[in-house]
Design a protein around this motif. Structure first.
Motif, short mmCIF file in Angstrom:
data_model
loop_
_atom_site.label_atom_id
_atom_site.label_comp_id
_atom_site.label_asym_id
_atom_site.label_seq_id
_atom_site.Cartn_x
_atom_site.Cartn_y
_atom_site.Cartn_z
N CYS A 354 70.87 81.03 110.60
CA CYS A 354 69.27 81.06 111.22
C CYS A 354 69.32 82.87 111.78
O CYS A 354 70.12 83.22 112.58
N CYS A 357 68.46 82.11 115.87
CA CYS A 357 69.06 81.70 116.89
C CYS A 357 70.59 81.65 116.52
O CYS A 357 71.46 81.56 117.22
N CYS A 368 64.98 74.96 110.93
CA CYS A 368 66.50 74.85 111.79
C CYS A 368 66.47 73.88 112.84
O CYS A 368 65.52 73.79 113.60
N CYS A 371 66.78 75.95 116.56
CA CYS A 371 65.50 76.62 117.22
C CYS A 371 64.33 76.04 116.89
O CYS A 371 63.15 76.35 117.35
N THR A 376 64.01 80.24 108.69
CA THR A 376 64.52 81.29 109.43
C THR A 376 65.95 81.57 108.85
O THR A 376 66.84 82.31 109.36
ZN LIG Z 1 67.49 78.69 114.61
#
Ligand SMILES: [Zn+2]
Length: 392
Positions: A354, A357, A368, A371, A376
């Motif tokens: 990711c 994060c 994700c 987060c 992402t």
């Molecule tokens: Zn993340």
């Protein structure tokens, strides 16, 4: 864990409440002075971390008005932050039992109680309370946002869509994740064999750039499954043109389409055009080919060979200079062995990470889990050779 700052903040609120009351006591002779004494005592109890006694004092406090309300909320917030959910619930339920709250205050108390339930993992109760605040004049936005989070977590995509659409109307702005909710519904319909419904959901995915890309990928999958390669191939190529990060996801099914359609030479021509337009793409193609164990494309074999020969560490490890001099057949066998070893390394390490994060995973995912952001997660574009040296 709560920090001292949390305690100080709560203490500050309580102190302000107390000062306000003391001020009122001196300016309004009708107000009984006992209340300000209670607040001073409450402040001391919180400062001394005697939370049970402080809780009892606040809950039994006879009067809750404009001045003392904020203090109750601060105390409830403090308990929730410290993970003492039962105490937080008690503070907020006690507030709600007061008959003299106005609508905004009642909504604030309901919202706080819903947050307590959320903190306790009681999603049904939280959903019910936040749902009741959908049309609140003061808290509709915040309540809808919480509802979207709950529905997303519970994978209740249609409910998430309804709540998010209402939130979009309130804010007058579109969100990027709505398209993903439709993609989730489309995937569910596709898995259940309802291809018409899947396509119906996909109509809504063009709302955002990221959703459109994912929608295109599902459309391509539907076409490939229907053996409609003439439709699937340009869709897959559209995705690569839009975002090269998807090469590792798209190349295996694209190769399958070209192979099934007996058009492999066209794939080679397409891949050569890609590298001619952007030379650095050979690395993406090589990594996708290595990890996906792809065979049958001369352009991909060439990309893998170039990757090995030009890699600063690998070239030395495999003695690239000598490899280059081997006859084509022997070189091909050696390359396949090297690719297999590299695949072993790549597959035993995280392949996606990711970008927000740092959460890493072996499988490509759109959402994700750490987060909670959409799209992402990106492939890690390297084979971590150093990890081999670190092993026993
Ligand atoms: Zn993340």
């Amino acid at each position: 864990m709560p920090t001292d700052a949390t305690f100080l903040l709560a203490a500050l609120f309580i102190a302000l409440g107390a000062i306000g009351l003391v001020y009122k006591v001196y300016t309004d002779r009708d107000l009984p002075p006992r209340i300000s004494a209670d607040y001073i005592r409450g402040l001391n109890l919180v400062l001394n971390r005697k939370t049970d006694e402080a809780l009892e004092l606040f809950v039994q406090m006879a009067k809750v008005d404009e001045d003392t309300l904020e203090t109750h909320f601060a105390l409830g917030h403090l308990f929730r932050r410290r993970g003492e959910i039962e105490r937080a619930i008690r503070v907020h339920e006690n507030l709600l039992a007061r008959p003299n709250l106005n609508e905004a205050q009642r909504h604030q108390a309901l919202f706080s109680l819903a947050e307590d339930y959320l903190g306790a993992g009681l999603f049904d109760r939280a959903e019910q309370l936040f749902g009741g605040l959908r049309d609140s004049t003061t808290l509709a936005d915040a309540a809808l946002e919480k509802l979207v989070t709950i529905y997303e977590r519970e994978q209740e995509w249609q409910k998430a869509i309804d709540a998010l659409r209402k939130l979009e109307m309130l804010r007058g702005a579109k969100s990027s994740q709505l398209a993903h909710y439709y993609c989730e519904l489309a995937e569910i319909a596709r898995a259940a064999g309802d291809r018409a419904l899947a396509r119906e959901h996909l109509r809504h995915t063009v709302r955002s750039e990221s959703g459109a890309l994912r929608g295109t990928l599902i459309r391509a999958t539907l076409a490939r499954e229907e053996r409609d390669y003439a439709q699937a191939i340009p869709l897959y190529e559209q995705i690569i043109a839009a975002d090269r990060h998807f090469i590792s996801e798209v190349l295996p099914p694209l190769l399958e389409c070209y192979r099934e359609a007996n058009r492999l030479p066209e794939l080679d021509a397409y891949l050569e055009r890609l590298v001619a337009a952007d030379a650095s793409l050979y690395r993406d193609l090589a990594l996708a080919s290595i990890v996906g164990n792809l065979s049958g494309s001369k352009a991909l074999e060439a990309a893998v060979e170039r990757f090995v020969f030009e890699h600063p560490v690998l070239a030395g490890l495999v003695n690239a200079a000598e490899l280059r001099t081997l006859p084509a057949a022997e070189r091909g066998t050696a390359m396949r062995r090297i690719a297999e070893a590299l695949r072993g390394i790549a597959l035993s390490n995280a392949r996606y990470r990711c970008t927000n994060c740092g959460y890493s995973t072996q499988r490509f995912i759109w959402h994700c889990p750490s987060c909670k952001l959409w799209e992402t997660v990106r492939p890690i574009q390297s084979v971590p050779l150093e990890n081999v040296l670190a092993r026993p």
